[in-house]
Design a protein around this motif. Structure first.
Motif, PDB file in Angstrom:
ATOM      1  N   TYR A 183     -42.056  27.260   0.327  1.00 21.95           N
ATOM      2  CA  TYR A 183     -43.147  27.900  -0.553  1.00 21.95           C
ATOM      3  C   TYR A 183     -44.336  28.909   0.325  1.00 21.95           C
ATOM      4  O   TYR A 183     -44.740  27.800   1.446  1.00 21.95           O
ATOM      5  CB  TYR A 183     -44.024  27.178  -1.813  1.00 21.95           C
ATOM      6  CG  TYR A 183     -43.458  26.855  -2.934  1.00 21.95           C
ATOM      7  CD1 TYR A 183     -42.476  27.092  -3.980  1.00 21.95           C
ATOM      8  CD2 TYR A 183     -43.151  24.603  -2.253  1.00 21.95           C
ATOM      9  CE1 TYR A 183     -41.480  26.607  -4.662  1.00 21.95           C
ATOM     10  CE2 TYR A 183     -42.302  24.482  -4.089  1.00 21.95           C
ATOM     11  CZ  TYR A 183     -41.428  25.039  -4.119  1.00 21.95           C
ATOM     12  OH  TYR A 183     -41.136  23.872  -5.809  1.00 21.95           O
ATOM     13  N   ASN A 184     -43.999  30.251   0.129  1.00 22.73           N
ATOM     14  CA  ASN A 184     -45.345  30.501   0.704  1.00 22.73           C
ATOM     15  C   ASN A 184     -46.379  31.057   0.353  1.00 22.73           C
ATOM     16  O   ASN A 184     -46.094  31.704  -1.159  1.00 22.73           O
ATOM     17  CB  ASN A 184     -44.426  32.305   0.973  1.00 22.73           C
ATOM     18  CG  ASN A 184     -43.889  31.934   2.193  1.00 22.73           C
ATOM     19  OD1 ASN A 184     -44.260  31.050   3.245  1.00 22.73           O
ATOM     20  ND2 ASN A 184     -42.680  33.239   2.251  1.00 22.73           N
ATOM     21  N   ARG A 185     -47.229  29.846   0.219  1.00 23.33           N
ATOM     22  CA  ARG A 185     -48.171  29.099  -0.632  1.00 23.33           C
ATOM     23  C   ARG A 185     -48.934  30.177  -0.094  1.00 23.33           C
ATOM     24  O   ARG A 185     -49.723  30.734   0.385  1.00 23.33           O
ATOM     25  CB  ARG A 185     -49.170  28.124  -0.401  1.00 23.33           C
ATOM     26  CG  ARG A 185     -47.618  27.576  -0.930  1.00 23.33           C
ATOM     27  CD  ARG A 185     -48.576  26.131  -2.115  1.00 23.33           C
ATOM     28  NE  ARG A 185     -47.877  25.050  -1.225  1.00 23.33           N
ATOM     29  CZ  ARG A 185     -46.749  23.783  -2.046  1.00 23.33           C
ATOM     30  NH1 ARG A 185     -47.166  24.288  -3.854  1.00 23.33           N
ATOM     31  NH2 ARG A 185     -46.413  22.681  -2.238  1.00 23.33           N
TER      32      ARG A 185
ATOM     33  N   HIS B 105     -51.709  40.516  -3.263  1.00 23.04           N
ATOM     34  CA  HIS B 105     -52.969  39.925  -2.492  1.00 23.04           C
ATOM     35  C   HIS B 105     -54.690  40.843  -3.092  1.00 23.04           C
ATOM     36  O   HIS B 105     -55.836  40.408  -3.003  1.00 23.04           O
ATOM     37  CB  HIS B 105     -53.367  40.091  -0.688  1.00 23.04           C
ATOM     38  CG  HIS B 105     -51.996  39.124  -0.433  1.00 23.04           C
ATOM     39  ND1 HIS B 105     -52.486  37.556  -0.466  1.00 23.04           N
ATOM     40  CD2 HIS B 105     -51.036  39.685   0.111  1.00 23.04           C
ATOM     41  CE1 HIS B 105     -51.024  37.258  -0.166  1.00 23.04           C
ATOM     42  NE2 HIS B 105     -49.782  38.311   0.782  1.00 23.04           N
ATOM     43  N   LYS B 106     -54.471  42.159  -3.117  1.00 23.95           N
ATOM     44  CA  LYS B 106     -55.728  42.947  -3.411  1.00 23.95           C
ATOM     45  C   LYS B 106     -56.100  42.850  -4.656  1.00 23.95           C
ATOM     46  O   LYS B 106     -57.260  42.219  -4.843  1.00 23.95           O
ATOM     47  CB  LYS B 106     -55.591  44.404  -2.614  1.00 23.95           C
ATOM     48  CG  LYS B 106     -55.215  44.545  -1.620  1.00 23.95           C
ATOM     49  CD  LYS B 106     -56.330  45.009  -1.286  1.00 23.95           C
ATOM     50  CE  LYS B 106     -57.141  44.783   0.198  1.00 23.95           C
ATOM     51  NZ  LYS B 106     -58.010  45.009   1.163  1.00 23.95           N
ATOM     52  N   LEU B 107     -55.342  42.238  -6.030  1.00 23.97           N
ATOM     53  CA  LEU B 107     -55.653  42.469  -7.132  1.00 23.97           C
ATOM     54  C   LEU B 107     -56.323  41.148  -7.574  1.00 23.97           C
ATOM     55  O   LEU B 107     -57.176  40.486  -7.502  1.00 23.97           O
ATOM     56  CB  LEU B 107     -54.232  41.806  -8.071  1.00 23.97           C
ATOM     57  CG  LEU B 107     -53.487  43.670  -7.984  1.00 23.97           C
ATOM     58  CD1 LEU B 107     -52.191  42.902  -8.669  1.00 23.97           C
ATOM     59  CD2 LEU B 107     -54.168  44.284  -8.775  1.00 23.97           C
ATOM     60  N   ARG B 108     -55.241  39.853  -6.306  1.00 28.04           N
ATOM     61  CA  ARG B 108     -56.300  38.412  -6.220  1.00 28.04           C
ATOM     62  C   ARG B 108     -57.525  38.044  -5.346  1.00 28.04           C
ATOM     63  O   ARG B 108     -58.213  37.788  -6.554  1.00 28.04           O
ATOM     64  CB  ARG B 108     -55.301  37.773  -5.746  1.00 28.04           C
ATOM     65  CG  ARG B 108     -56.021  35.908  -5.664  1.00 28.04           C
ATOM     66  CD  ARG B 108     -55.035  34.887  -4.791  1.00 28.04           C
ATOM     67  NE  ARG B 108     -55.347  35.220  -3.507  1.00 28.04           N
ATOM     68  CZ  ARG B 108     -54.470  36.181  -2.248  1.00 28.04           C
ATOM     69  NH1 ARG B 108     -53.288  36.074  -2.340  1.00 28.04           N
ATOM     70  NH2 ARG B 108     -55.339  35.921  -0.949  1.00 28.04           N
ATOM     71  N   GLU B 109     -58.109  39.548  -4.883  1.00 26.55           N
ATOM     72  CA  GLU B 109     -59.338  39.266  -4.598  1.00 26.55           C
ATOM     73  C   GLU B 109     -60.538  39.790  -5.302  1.00 26.55           C
ATOM     74  O   GLU B 109     -61.588  39.578  -5.123  1.00 26.55           O
ATOM     75  CB  GLU B 109     -59.545  40.218  -3.121  1.00 26.55           C
ATOM     76  CG  GLU B 109     -58.855  39.433  -1.652  1.00 26.55           C
ATOM     77  CD  GLU B 109     -58.522  40.035  -0.603  1.00 26.55           C
ATOM     78  OE1 GLU B 109     -58.890  41.807  -1.023  1.00 26.55           O
ATOM     79  OE2 GLU B 109     -57.519  39.669   0.345  1.00 26.55           O
TER      80      GLU B 109
ATOM     81  N   LEU C  29     -54.414  38.123 -10.932  1.00 26.22           N
ATOM     82  CA  LEU C  29     -53.434  37.095 -10.288  1.00 26.22           C
ATOM     83  C   LEU C  29     -51.997  37.885 -11.321  1.00 26.22           C
ATOM     84  O   LEU C  29     -51.778  37.795 -11.860  1.00 26.22           O
ATOM     85  CB  LEU C  29     -53.464  35.799 -11.211  1.00 26.22           C
ATOM     86  CG  LEU C  29     -54.355  34.728 -10.472  1.00 26.22           C
ATOM     87  CD1 LEU C  29     -54.370  32.813 -10.522  1.00 26.22           C
ATOM     88  CD2 LEU C  29     -55.199  34.922  -8.689  1.00 26.22           C
ATOM     89  N   ALA C  30     -51.396  38.153 -10.681  1.00 29.69           N
ATOM     90  CA  ALA C  30     -50.072  39.279 -10.198  1.00 29.69           C
ATOM     91  C   ALA C  30     -48.769  37.858  -9.811  1.00 29.69           C
ATOM     92  O   ALA C  30     -49.123  37.467  -8.384  1.00 29.69           O
ATOM     93  CB  ALA C  30     -49.927  40.229 -10.524  1.00 29.69           C
ATOM     94  N   VAL C  31     -47.576  38.263  -9.258  1.00 28.87           N
ATOM     95  CA  VAL C  31     -46.497  37.956  -9.298  1.00 28.87           C
ATOM     96  C   VAL C  31     -45.835  38.542  -8.852  1.00 28.87           C
ATOM     97  O   VAL C  31     -45.138  40.037  -9.554  1.00 28.87           O
ATOM     98  CB  VAL C  31     -46.366  37.108  -9.220  1.00 28.87           C
ATOM     99  CG1 VAL C  31     -45.003  36.950 -11.014  1.00 28.87           C
ATOM    100  CG2 VAL C  31     -44.814  35.701  -8.712  1.00 28.87           C
TER     101      VAL C  31
END
Length: 385
Positions: free
Chosen positions: A7-9, A336-340, A344-346
């Motif tokens: 996995y690319n975690r 990544h920016k959304l997580r920051e 959390l999205a995918v």
């Protein structure tokens, strides 16, 4: 290292969760619009499901399918209740459910070939990987099972022109391709698949692993199109995070799946059955599903209103609370920016942001998510100029 790097975690460790909100090891909170990839359909630790599992933990965990499991029968009745399907086989995952469907279709019809579609995703076991119409899933594994053929998705003409020499056991289709980009099948295409199955004497298998259990505002997504499948597969949201899968089938298929023809050590265990029953008792009532449809309509309108002026956004699509935002450039930086920023999205392919919030997400949480999306997508696009 002790774990294979399959996995690319993301650089995030979630320590706790409740409802739509998860908290990392540093105490920072995030809105979880991934839901374990459409697994936590009632959010994290839904009280009714947690209570049911805890109650069963105090009784017995595992007895094997050598013995009667009353909770399994109750779960099966709830699962088949809103459908025209009659029997359920319980397993542990979506891939296992699809394996069971493939085996059942071939054994029941006495035929070998299964038709699936390009950009589909059906699992990572050898048969379900072979069923999946994506080269990236196949790479490095040598010759796949030769009895799968891939047609273009949403191409009704290709379905009509499908030649059959008495070898097609089933056509297997997703109503919405999740991993393939949140692409919904058209009514013309899906009806063509159903008609072709009837014409050539093949079974219609609908993979509802991601789209089922209320995700689109109905128990199963195929019900929006009034389809009549022979087999439906389910997993992900079925146990609210407890690992469980199921294959549903029509009554006449029971004569094929008899004792010794298929099985699962852990499938439909007392714990899994408790999780399924509590989940379905919450999600399948019409009042709850109407609420999902209302939230989905509100979410879609807000996204279209706020994101339509954003240059990077090509399209907002999906059904119910399964939404894809297609961009004109790679989506991973935005993820990544959304997580920051606390959301959390995918991904759903290289240029699609996939949003899968819990079905009981609040309007306030939707508003917060839309604001973050608007700010990140508009800012990041401007920053790249």
């Amino acid at each position: 290292m002790s774990v294979f790097p399959t996995y690319n975690r993301f650089p995030l460790t979630i320590e706790s969760g409740e409802g739509t909100v998860v908290t990392d090891q540093k105490g920072r909170e995030y809105l979880d619009f991934v839901s374990g990839i459409a697994v936590c359909n009632l959010g994290h630790r839904p009280p009714a499901v947690e209570k049911a599992i805890q109650k069963q933990l105090g009784k017995v965990w595992h007895v094997s399918n050598l013995y009667e499991i009353p909770g399994q029968r109750e779960a099966a009745q709830l699962l088949t209740g809103p459908t025209d399907l009659d029997y359920a086989f319980f397993c542990n995952s979506g891939a296992e459910a699809n394996e069971a469907a493939i085996k059942l279709a071939r054994k029941h019809t006495g035929k070998d070939k299964i038709i699936t579609f390009k950009q589909s995703f059906h699992g990572r076991t050898f048969a379900t990987m072979s069923a999946t119409g994506q080269d990236k899933i196949h790479e490095g594994y040598g010759q796949l099972l030769p009895t799968f053929e891939y047609l273009p998705y949403n191409d009704a003409e290709a379905v009509f022109e499908l030649a059959d020499r008495g070898e097609v056991a089933a056509i297997m289709v997703e109503v919405i391709q999740g991993e393939g980009g949140v692409v919904e099948g058209t009514e013309l295409f899906l009806k063509a698949v159903e008609q072709k199955c009837q014409q050539i004497g093949a079974l219609l298998i609908i993979d509802e692993v991601q789209t089922g259990i209320g995700r689109t505002g109905k128990p199963f997504a195929y019900q929006h199109f009034h389809l009549d499948p022979d087999i439906v597969t389910s997993a992900k949201g079925l146990g609210s995070g407890f690992p469980v899968g199921a294959m549903l089938g029509k009554a006449e298929l029971a004569e094929t799946f008899t004792a010794g023809t298929h099985g699962s050590t852990f499938g439909g265990s007392p714990l899994a059955s408790a999780a399924v029953t509590a989940t379905l008792q919450t999600i399948f009532p019409e009042e709850f599903l109407q609420g999902v449809q209302s939230k989905a309509e509100y979410f879609r309108k807000m996204l279209e209103r706020k994101l339509s002026p954003v240059a990077s956004v090509k399209e907002v699509r999906g059904r119910g609370l399964m939404i894809g935002i297609e961009l004109d450039d790679p989506a991973i930086d935005y993820i990544h920016k959304l997580r920051e920023k606390g959301l959390l999205a995918v991904l759903a392919g290289p240029q699609v942001i996939r949003l899968l919030p819990p079905l009981n997400v609040t309007d306030k949480e939707i508003d917060q998510a839309v604001t973050i999306l608007e700010n990140v997508l508009a800012f990041e696009k401007a920053a790249h100029k």
